[in-house]
Write an enzyme that holds these catalytic residues in place. Sequence first.
Site, mmCIF file in Angstrom:
data_model
loop_
_atom_site.group_PDB
_atom_site.id
_atom_site.type_symbol
_atom_site.label_atom_id
_atom_site.label_comp_id
_atom_site.label_asym_id
_atom_site.label_seq_id
_atom_site.Cartn_x
_atom_site.Cartn_y
_atom_site.Cartn_z
ATOM 1 C CD GLU A 1 -2.662 1.628 2.547
ATOM 2 O OE1 GLU A 1 -3.403 2.335 2.471
ATOM 3 O OE2 GLU A 1 -2.374 0.717 3.423
ATOM 4 C CG ASP B 1 -12.391 12.441 -3.042
ATOM 5 O OD1 ASP B 1 -12.669 13.732 -3.373
ATOM 6 O OD2 ASP B 1 -11.143 12.072 -2.767
ATOM 7 C CG ASP C 1 -1.992 15.809 -2.450
ATOM 8 O OD1 ASP C 1 -2.878 16.294 -3.424
ATOM 9 O OD2 ASP C 1 -1.529 16.591 -1.715
ATOM 10 C CG ASP D 1 2.884 7.703 4.565
ATOM 11 O OD1 ASP D 1 1.776 7.702 4.305
ATOM 12 O OD2 ASP D 1 3.455 8.766 4.947
#
Length: 219
Positions: free
Chosen positions: A47, A157, A121, A72
Amino acid sequence: MGRKKLERFEFIRESPIVLEPEKEIYRTIKGNWRKEFFKNNHPIVVELACGKGEYTIGLGRRFPDLNFIGVDRKGDRIGRGSQLAMEEGLSNVAFLRTDIHRIQEFFDEGEVNEIWITFPDPQPRIKQSKNRLTHPRYLELYRQILVKGGTLHLKTDNDDFFDFSLGHLPASGFQDVISTRDLYNSELNGVHLGIKTKFEEIFFKKGFSIKYLQCKKAV
């Protein structure tokens, strides 16, 4: 820096499931995730920009016969996810602290079976497009570390980011694209497995439809 952040940074320094620059395994793990870390030959799922690792942990719970790695650059975020994974005894979960553009330093060619990009982002301004995680420069990195036929998943989204991503996949060595602009009301609904990131929850409650795509690395 707040006390809680300091505590999380201290936690990841001691955590056996977090790989970060101060640890020796950080420099030797490339090509050796199964042998040196997971101690098995199970498929590897990554991920990217995992944040607190909602997908890494959620998938780890559901699929004990797969290995999951959340990536991350923010130690504070990884600290939260890694602590939860350890509390739950998820031996198939790990976290890697690094920037995405350095991903080839930690995964060998064909070492990864699947990649998830969940609500990154969108970098909405045109001049930011090179920083989008589905820009061709990033897709090339993913293509190299994925096995032949390996799967890339994306959830967002943002319509513009979704269109941008769809437009670059074929020329970047990805095929068999399946997509929907309204995941929860589509036949692909089951693919999200009830796992939602923090940002997904926020935007879904605001009425945004969830876009999803999956594609395969060309053989």
